[in-house]
Write an enzyme that holds these catalytic residues in place. Structure first.
Site, PDB file in Angstrom:
ATOM      1  CB  CYS A 200      -0.538  -0.022   1.225  1.00  0.00           C
ATOM      2  SG  CYS A 200      -2.150  -0.665   0.677  1.00  0.00           S
ATOM      3  CB  CYS A 357      19.280 -21.318  -4.006  1.00  0.00           C
ATOM      4  SG  CYS A 357      18.794 -19.692  -5.241  1.00  0.00           S
TER       5      CYS A 357
END
Ligand SMILES: [Zn+2]
Length: 399
Positions: A200, A357
């Site tokens: 927000c 990863c």
């Protein structure tokens, strides 16, 4: 589906309480017994911000006997557009204290417990313990998943809400109350990729939307505490303020849910910042000009095979992940060994390092470490092994 009340009724209402709550008492479904349950209820509200403000005020006015407030932040002028529990004179003060004072002004009969700290893995169980119900007004994914998991482990149902611009959502997650009730992970098994969903603070929110969703959360809280009506369990309420439209979707329990499914893999609190892909500033800096694609990696591996190139491909995931899928020619050195410094002792100092990863978050963190240790030409693989399986080798399983 109706559920039994979460709370037993208090012994008595005082004369003052009967006067104060008379408009509840004359609703047959609530009545004396419902109001006594509210008096006995202990509700924890996470955040005294956009959703927490209306939620706390209405829970207090409704006569919830004990209200917990988790909030570490201070009131900022930009909060006042929607966080109506705070006022102009509260700017700069702790939100939890400001909220406590407003609650006392609305209903001095409410016992308020202030948890003036940032909720984290170390304190979440301690903070949650003893509450009958949680109202979640958090604004970030890491905390949402932590709230969901901790509430599940403690067997506390909770009312969730989220807001963005003109759109709001709400639901009740109570997997420990009934067998077929979903949790937040059943609805959203994976957090959105970092940067995909603006907060927000970045994207804005219509102030009054907080009241629309916060009041739905209180509505559901009162129903659960008193055992009336049909709570939003297994249902997702979606509100569009521009179209003035409420939609209700069914949310099924996911039998494969990582948390509440039959073969749960999340059996304790996890690293939520990492899970939600919040990359540290150092990692983002390191990766800024040193990220290669899986396609680039594939041609680099080919060149290595032909002898025209040399580098070390390091998989920084955990061994159990390495068992599921791999990029051929990689060596496994889990991230923890980079953090402890042990990894650097195992690596040649005269070769280029290529790190990967699962998705590129952990490898970016390790990249910052190796660059700091002098591997100036080190790179990491954007999208990690997930991208590798999707784009280069779909014969391997993904997870
Ligand atoms: Zn679940």
């Amino acid at each position: 589906m109706s559920l039994p009340p979460l709370v037993e009724p208090a012994a008595e209402l005082t004369v003052d309480e009967v006067r104060r709550y008379s408009r509840h008492l004359i609703i047959p479904d609530v009545g004396m017994s419902g109001q006594k349950r509210l008096k006995n209820a202990k509700v924890l509200v996470i955040g005294a911000g956009g959703l927490g403000s209306p939620a706390l005020l209405y829970l207090a006015a409704a006569g919830v006997g004990t209200l917990g407030i988790v909030e570490f932040d201070e009131v900022d002028e930009s909060n006042l557009q929607r966080q109506i529990i705070h006022g102009q004179s509260d700017v700069g003060r702790p939100k939890a204290i400001s909220a406590k004072e407003s609650v006392a002004e609305v209903n001095p009969l409410v016992n308020v417990i202030v948890h003036g700290e940032r909720l984290d893995n170390d304190n979440v169980f301690e903070v949650f313990k003893g509450y009958d119900l949680i109202v979640d007004g958090t604004d970030n994914f890491a905390t949402r998943y932590m709230v969901n998991d901790a509430a599940y482990f403690l067997g506390i149902p909770y009312v969730w809400g989220s807001i963005y611009r003109f759109d709001g959502q709400a639901s009740v997650f109570a997997p420990t109350l009934t067998d077929d009730a979903p949790c937040y992970r059943c609805l959203y098994p994976e957090p959105p990729p970092p940067g995909m969903v603006p907060s927000c603070a970045e994207g804005g929110v219509l102030g009054v939307l907080c009241a629309s969703i916060g009041s739905i959360q209180v509505n559901e809280a009162i129903k659960l505490l008193t055992g009336i009506g049909d709570p939003l369990v297994g249902k997702l309420m979606i509100y569009d303020a521009l179209e003035m439209e409420y939609r209700k979707l069914k949310v099924r329990k996911d039998p494969k849910c990582d948390l509440c499914g039959e073969q749960a893999t999340v059996t304790g609190l996890i690293d939520y910042e990492y899970f939600c892909g919040a990359v540290s500033e150092e990692a983002a800096d390191a990766a800024a000009d040193a990220t290669i694609s899986v396609t680039q990696l594939a041609s680099m591996l080919k060149e290595r095979e032909e002898g025209s190139r040399d580098f070390v491909l390091v998989d920084v995931r955990e061994p159990n992940e390495y068992e599921i899928n791999q990029i051929p020619g990689s060596v496994l050195i889990p991230k923890g060994e980079f953090l402890s410094g042990a990894a650097l002792e195992q690596l040649p100092s005269d070769k280029q390092l290529v790190l990967h990863c699962k998705s590129g978050v952990r490898s970016a963190e390790c990249l910052a470490i190796v660059k700091g240790a002098g591997y100036a030409d080190a790179v990491h693989v954007g999208g990690g092994v997930v991208a590798w399986v999707n784009q280069i080798d779909p014969s391997q399983p993904s997870y």
